[in-house]
Design an enzyme around this catalytic site. Sequence first.
Site, PDB file in Angstrom:
ATOM      1  N   ARG A  54       0.831  -1.207   0.000  1.00  0.00           N
ATOM      2  CA  ARG A  54       0.000   0.000   0.000  1.00  0.00           C
ATOM      3  C   ARG A  54       0.870   1.264   0.000  1.00  0.00           C
ATOM      4  NH1 ARG A  54      -3.240   2.446   4.688  1.00  0.00           N
ATOM      5  NH2 ARG A  54      -4.818   3.736   3.668  1.00  0.00           N
TER       6      ARG A  54
ATOM      7  N   HIS B  96       0.650   4.196  -2.781  1.00  0.00           N
ATOM      8  CA  HIS B  96       0.347   5.570  -2.383  1.00  0.00           C
ATOM      9  C   HIS B  96       1.484   6.520  -2.762  1.00  0.00           C
ATOM     10  CE1 HIS B  96      -3.237   5.153   0.570  1.00  0.00           C
ATOM     11  NE2 HIS B  96      -3.264   4.186  -0.329  1.00  0.00           N
TER      12      HIS B  96
ATOM     13  N   ASP C 166       8.758   8.225  -6.055  1.00  0.00           N
ATOM     14  CA  ASP C 166       9.929   9.016  -5.677  1.00  0.00           C
ATOM     15  C   ASP C 166      10.186   9.016  -4.174  1.00  0.00           C
ATOM     16  OD1 ASP C 166       7.792  10.518  -4.811  1.00  0.00           O
ATOM     17  OD2 ASP C 166       8.546  12.426  -5.603  1.00  0.00           O
TER      18      ASP C 166
ATOM     19  N   ASN D  78      -3.319   8.723   4.264  1.00  0.00           N
ATOM     20  CA  ASN D  78      -2.090   8.023   4.642  1.00  0.00           C
ATOM     21  C   ASN D  78      -1.884   7.864   6.139  1.00  0.00           C
ATOM     22  OD1 ASN D  78      -1.330   7.651   1.990  1.00  0.00           O
ATOM     23  ND2 ASN D  78      -0.051   9.487   1.899  1.00  0.00           N
TER      24      ASN D  78
ATOM     25  N   PRO E  54      -6.872   7.555  -5.310  1.00  0.00           N
ATOM     26  CA  PRO E  54      -8.220   7.022  -5.518  1.00  0.00           C
ATOM     27  C   PRO E  54      -8.832   6.600  -4.188  1.00  0.00           C
ATOM     28  CG  PRO E  54      -6.541   5.499  -6.323  1.00  0.00           C
ATOM     29  CD  PRO E  54      -5.843   6.772  -6.004  1.00  0.00           C
TER      30      PRO E  54
ATOM     31  N   HIS F 192      -5.724  -5.947  -2.936  1.00  0.00           N
ATOM     32  CA  HIS F 192      -6.575  -5.978  -1.744  1.00  0.00           C
ATOM     33  C   HIS F 192      -6.700  -7.385  -1.165  1.00  0.00           C
ATOM     34  CE1 HIS F 192      -8.826  -1.970  -2.812  1.00  0.00           C
ATOM     35  NE2 HIS F 192      -7.602  -1.781  -2.350  1.00  0.00           N
ATOM     36  N   THR F 193      -6.063  -8.343  -1.814  1.00  0.00           N
ATOM     37  CA  THR F 193      -6.015  -9.682  -1.230  1.00  0.00           C
ATOM     38  C   THR F 193      -5.195  -9.650   0.063  1.00  0.00           C
ATOM     39  OG1 THR F 193      -5.495 -12.013  -1.632  1.00  0.00           O
ATOM     40  CG2 THR F 193      -3.948 -10.407  -2.519  1.00  0.00           C
TER      41      THR F 193
ATOM     42  N   ASP G 174      -9.956  -9.677   2.432  1.00  0.00           N
ATOM     43  CA  ASP G 174     -10.492 -10.920   1.865  1.00  0.00           C
ATOM     44  C   ASP G 174     -10.305 -12.046   2.867  1.00  0.00           C
ATOM     45  OD1 ASP G 174      -8.033 -12.240   1.563  1.00  0.00           O
ATOM     46  OD2 ASP G 174      -8.049 -12.213  -0.616  1.00  0.00           O
TER      47      ASP G 174
ATOM     48  N   ASP H 176      -3.393 -14.181  -3.246  1.00  0.00           N
ATOM     49  CA  ASP H 176      -4.070 -15.084  -4.174  1.00  0.00           C
ATOM     50  C   ASP H 176      -5.227 -14.347  -4.841  1.00  0.00           C
ATOM     51  OD1 ASP H 176      -6.099 -14.937  -2.256  1.00  0.00           O
ATOM     52  OD2 ASP H 176      -5.481 -16.793  -1.282  1.00  0.00           O
TER      53      ASP H 176
END
Length: 314
Positions: free
Chosen positions: A57, A61, A69, A89, A156, A186-187, A239, A246
């Site tokens: 993540r 981000h 950077d 964040n 987003p 997002h797994t 999940d 996965d």
Amino acid sequence: MAAIVAVALFILFISSSVNALSLNYYGKTCPRLDSTVTTAVKKAIKNDKTVPAALLRMHFHDCFIRGCDASVLLQSKGKNKAEKDGPPNISLHAFYVIDNAKKAVEALCPGVVSCADILALAARDAVALSGGPTWEVPKGRKDGRISKASETIQLPAPTFNISQLQQSFSQRGLSSKDLVALSGGHTLGFAHCSSFQNRIHKFNTTQDVDPSLHPSFAANLRSICPAHNKAKNAGTALDSTTAGFDNAYFKLLLQGKSVFSSDQALLTAPTTKALVSKFASSQMEFRNAFVKSMIKMSSITGGQEIRLDCKVVR
């Protein structure tokens, strides 16, 4: 099997930076870079199973603001509030993993390797060490000098609809396929109640709960996150296989068991829905697409220096 493989400015970053990155960029100046970063990530994961999701993540981000950077690593200073302190964040963590990796790399190759490259490598290792694919990371990124919390509004949001998601990704040179593949990240991870309250309480003027949610799943989310929840760390895994990389995320999405509105949004356009179905039915298709999209996203660069301390501008 391992898969080897805002803002018009971001388009310029892509076109100007892809050729600058190289698989053997540190071949002579820091040949033990990859293994050194991997060792640091392994050590951290051994002590904290949330590290892989945090690193993945963090890299995402970072790349979506000013390119990859390492601006997300900078500390706020004086009147300037840095990216890491922007609202999206606040829940980022495991910065110490990058600091530890950087320290180890500096001991071997002083002043040579950017924090941005270390973060890109750490994100790769986070996926691979969670049972996901591995890949060779193109290197040669530079670290940025600017980090503004106000710019994190460009990230987003979990409440985005499909058109907002597609626009956000396209502004960075990323396609709808990249959107769906990278959403598969997002797994790994955890969602705080505030990120999905909109789906389980006062969804609209006539319904309290998002009707696209599976009833039992919605009931579980409501029990975890009651309407006036005040528990700071309350939430749910993204999940059913929280520590494993996965395609379970896509399978659950098709069952109405996604957490974010932005997850459900992938089913509202024919192109993205077809990709969700493809990735749900084939783990290999997902793995291959994820690797290609990660390499593409992490090739958005925009830095200017090599930091000696990832937290401060040189």
